[in-house]
Motif scaffolding. Sequence first.
Motif, PDB file in Angstrom:
ATOM      1  N   LEU A 187       0.686  -1.217   0.197  1.00 41.59           N
ATOM      2  CA  LEU A 187      -0.021  -0.128   0.006  1.00 41.59           C
ATOM      3  C   LEU A 187       0.900   1.040  -0.085  1.00 41.59           C
ATOM      4  O   LEU A 187       0.449   2.371  -0.102  1.00 41.59           O
ATOM      5  N   LYS A 188       2.123   1.102   0.017  1.00 41.98           N
ATOM      6  CA  LYS A 188       2.977   2.352  -0.047  1.00 41.98           C
ATOM      7  C   LYS A 188       3.823   2.457  -1.002  1.00 41.98           C
ATOM      8  O   LYS A 188       3.585   1.753  -2.247  1.00 41.98           O
ATOM      9  N   ASN A 189       4.101   3.835  -1.276  1.00 41.79           N
ATOM     10  CA  ASN A 189       4.842   4.345  -2.646  1.00 41.79           C
ATOM     11  C   ASN A 189       4.063   3.960  -4.034  1.00 41.79           C
ATOM     12  O   ASN A 189       4.712   3.821  -4.981  1.00 41.79           O
ATOM     13  N   GLY A 190       2.887   4.147  -3.830  1.00 39.19           N
ATOM     14  CA  GLY A 190       2.118   4.189  -5.203  1.00 39.19           C
ATOM     15  C   GLY A 190       1.898   2.760  -5.893  1.00 39.19           C
ATOM     16  O   GLY A 190       1.512   2.596  -6.996  1.00 39.19           O
ATOM     17  N   ASN A 191       2.368   1.560  -4.896  1.00 41.55           N
ATOM     18  CA  ASN A 191       2.490   0.160  -5.546  1.00 41.55           C
ATOM     19  C   ASN A 191       0.928  -0.067  -6.007  1.00 41.55           C
ATOM     20  O   ASN A 191       0.693  -0.710  -6.993  1.00 41.55           O
ATOM     21  N   LEU A 192      -0.009   0.270  -5.044  1.00 38.20           N
ATOM     22  CA  LEU A 192      -1.367  -0.103  -5.327  1.00 38.20           C
ATOM     23  C   LEU A 192      -1.879   0.593  -6.663  1.00 38.20           C
ATOM     24  O   LEU A 192      -2.801   0.121  -7.565  1.00 38.20           O
ATOM     25  N   HIS A 193      -1.567   1.867  -6.777  1.00 36.45           N
ATOM     26  CA  HIS A 193      -1.634   2.695  -8.003  1.00 36.45           C
ATOM     27  C   HIS A 193      -1.532   1.999  -9.170  1.00 36.45           C
ATOM     28  O   HIS A 193      -2.245   1.868 -10.072  1.00 36.45           O
ATOM     29  N   THR A 194       0.080   1.638  -8.925  1.00 36.61           N
ATOM     30  CA  THR A 194       0.613   0.960 -10.388  1.00 36.61           C
ATOM     31  C   THR A 194      -0.072  -0.329 -10.495  1.00 36.61           C
ATOM     32  O   THR A 194      -0.406  -0.894 -11.815  1.00 36.61           O
ATOM     33  N   ALA A 195      -0.523  -1.141  -9.522  1.00 38.19           N
ATOM     34  CA  ALA A 195      -1.310  -2.402  -9.989  1.00 38.19           C
ATOM     35  C   ALA A 195      -2.503  -2.261 -10.335  1.00 38.19           C
ATOM     36  O   ALA A 195      -2.809  -2.988 -11.531  1.00 38.19           O
ATOM     37  N   VAL A 196      -3.169  -1.412  -9.816  1.00 37.94           N
ATOM     38  CA  VAL A 196      -4.420  -0.976 -10.654  1.00 37.94           C
ATOM     39  C   VAL A 196      -4.329  -0.398 -12.170  1.00 37.94           C
ATOM     40  O   VAL A 196      -5.213  -1.139 -12.999  1.00 37.94           O
ATOM     41  N   LYS A 197      -3.235   0.109 -12.552  1.00 46.14           N
ATOM     42  CA  LYS A 197      -3.127   0.461 -13.798  1.00 46.14           C
ATOM     43  C   LYS A 197      -2.753  -0.769 -14.566  1.00 46.14           C
ATOM     44  O   LYS A 197      -3.114  -0.934 -15.909  1.00 46.14           O
ATOM     45  N   LEU A 198      -1.859  -1.343 -14.164  1.00 45.47           N
ATOM     46  CA  LEU A 198      -1.414  -2.852 -14.827  1.00 45.47           C
ATOM     47  C   LEU A 198      -2.721  -3.696 -15.114  1.00 45.47           C
ATOM     48  O   LEU A 198      -2.820  -4.251 -15.926  1.00 45.47           O
ATOM     49  N   SER A 199      -3.449  -3.751 -13.827  1.00 42.89           N
ATOM     50  CA  SER A 199      -4.860  -4.605 -14.217  1.00 42.89           C
ATOM     51  C   SER A 199      -5.366  -4.165 -15.292  1.00 42.89           C
ATOM     52  O   SER A 199      -6.016  -4.930 -16.172  1.00 42.89           O
ATOM     53  N   ALA A 200      -5.796  -2.814 -15.305  1.00 41.75           N
ATOM     54  CA  ALA A 200      -6.496  -2.010 -16.313  1.00 41.75           C
ATOM     55  C   ALA A 200      -5.861  -2.246 -17.788  1.00 41.75           C
ATOM     56  O   ALA A 200      -6.804  -2.528 -18.838  1.00 41.75           O
ATOM     57  N   GLY A 201      -4.751  -2.070 -17.977  1.00 40.58           N
ATOM     58  CA  GLY A 201      -3.977  -2.662 -19.181  1.00 40.58           C
ATOM     59  C   GLY A 201      -4.215  -3.730 -19.715  1.00 40.58           C
ATOM     60  O   GLY A 201      -4.494  -4.321 -20.891  1.00 40.58           O
ATOM     61  N   ALA A 202      -4.132  -4.756 -18.767  1.00 41.07           N
ATOM     62  CA  ALA A 202      -4.122  -6.173 -18.991  1.00 41.07           C
ATOM     63  C   ALA A 202      -5.521  -6.582 -19.347  1.00 41.07           C
ATOM     64  O   ALA A 202      -5.894  -7.342 -20.211  1.00 41.07           O
ATOM     65  N   LEU A 203      -6.627  -6.006 -18.746  1.00 39.85           N
ATOM     66  CA  LEU A 203      -7.831  -6.144 -19.046  1.00 39.85           C
ATOM     67  C   LEU A 203      -8.106  -5.760 -20.513  1.00 39.85           C
ATOM     68  O   LEU A 203      -8.986  -6.314 -21.193  1.00 39.85           O
ATOM     69  N   LEU A 204      -7.658  -4.474 -20.984  1.00 38.73           N
ATOM     70  CA  LEU A 204      -7.768  -4.245 -22.362  1.00 38.73           C
ATOM     71  C   LEU A 204      -7.381  -5.265 -23.367  1.00 38.73           C
ATOM     72  O   LEU A 204      -7.928  -5.438 -24.344  1.00 38.73           O
ATOM     73  N   ILE A 205      -6.102  -5.798 -23.194  1.00 40.65           N
ATOM     74  CA  ILE A 205      -5.731  -6.801 -23.929  1.00 40.65           C
ATOM     75  C   ILE A 205      -6.504  -8.010 -23.648  1.00 40.65           C
ATOM     76  O   ILE A 205      -6.696  -8.677 -24.829  1.00 40.65           O
ATOM     77  N   TYR A 206      -6.685  -8.421 -22.760  1.00 37.82           N
ATOM     78  CA  TYR A 206      -7.741  -9.701 -22.564  1.00 37.82           C
ATOM     79  C   TYR A 206      -9.031  -9.432 -23.241  1.00 37.82           C
ATOM     80  O   TYR A 206      -9.468 -10.489 -23.957  1.00 37.82           O
ATOM     81  N   LEU A 207      -9.521  -8.397 -23.263  1.00 39.80           N
ATOM     82  CA  LEU A 207     -10.978  -8.212 -23.732  1.00 39.80           C
ATOM     83  C   LEU A 207     -10.971  -8.056 -25.456  1.00 39.80           C
ATOM     84  O   LEU A 207     -11.844  -8.589 -26.065  1.00 39.80           O
ATOM     85  N   PHE A 208      -9.815  -7.439 -25.661  1.00 40.17           N
ATOM     86  CA  PHE A 208      -9.375  -7.376 -27.247  1.00 40.17           C
ATOM     87  C   PHE A 208      -9.312  -8.936 -27.583  1.00 40.17           C
ATOM     88  O   PHE A 208      -9.960  -9.320 -28.869  1.00 40.17           O
ATOM     89  N   ILE A 209      -8.731  -9.857 -27.041  1.00 37.69           N
ATOM     90  CA  ILE A 209      -8.608 -11.221 -27.408  1.00 37.69           C
ATOM     91  C   ILE A 209     -10.186 -11.927 -27.459  1.00 37.69           C
ATOM     92  O   ILE A 209     -10.522 -12.659 -28.199  1.00 37.69           O
TER      93      ILE A 209
END
Length: 221
Positions: free
Chosen positions: A3-25
């Motif tokens: 929960l420190k140093n923006g890790n959660l924020h980065t995790a959310v962005k990575l999940s969002a990016g992955a979701l776009l890729i997976y939905l495209f597939i």
Amino acid sequence: MFLKNGNLHTAVKLSAGALLIYLFIVLFIYDYWFIGDEGYYSLSIYESIGDGLKPYITFLGKPAFWKPFLMVEAYALMSQLWGWLLPATASYRACSAVFSALSVGLVYLISREFLDGKKALLATVVYALNPIILLYGTKIFMETFAMFFVLAGLLAAIQLCKGGRNEALLAEIIALAVLGAAFGKSTTIGIMAVMIYGMYAFFADRGKVVWVGAAAGIAAA
């Protein structure tokens, strides 16, 4: 640490990016109907939508008590959120895309417990773009659903062993993760999850093994 140093924020962005890729597939590559296990689960999901929630799934109208019900019921609920917009083939698979994307975020948070930001990011990208994840993580398989819970429980176990303040809460999260894995895939997966958490606690902080055991007891109850 997650929960420190923006890790959660980065995790959310990575999940969002992955979701776009997976939905495209899901939307543009998988243009065929369900076969094999996907056919079995898709029919069970369809029947669950019509019959409502219940602690078991059906196949051709008959109870299938030997199959865990949690994934089918979760997909039945989720698919109705966007079912009016997507065909059944994409609607059901989109649920897997969501859980796969959430797992990507968890992989990053787990990686940050052991690696610096750049190495954790690289490990997460390798996981997210792994051909196995791209192929099977976007189809209707119980393993995709169960993996999310296994990773969530592992993250909680790591936090527990690293001095997480609320040990009881972390133990409850582990218990819920074990239940999600067990009822989402099989009891065997739930037991394996407990073994993984217990082994990590044994080598990281043996004093926390009792909390993992308590979580297993809660799940078994």
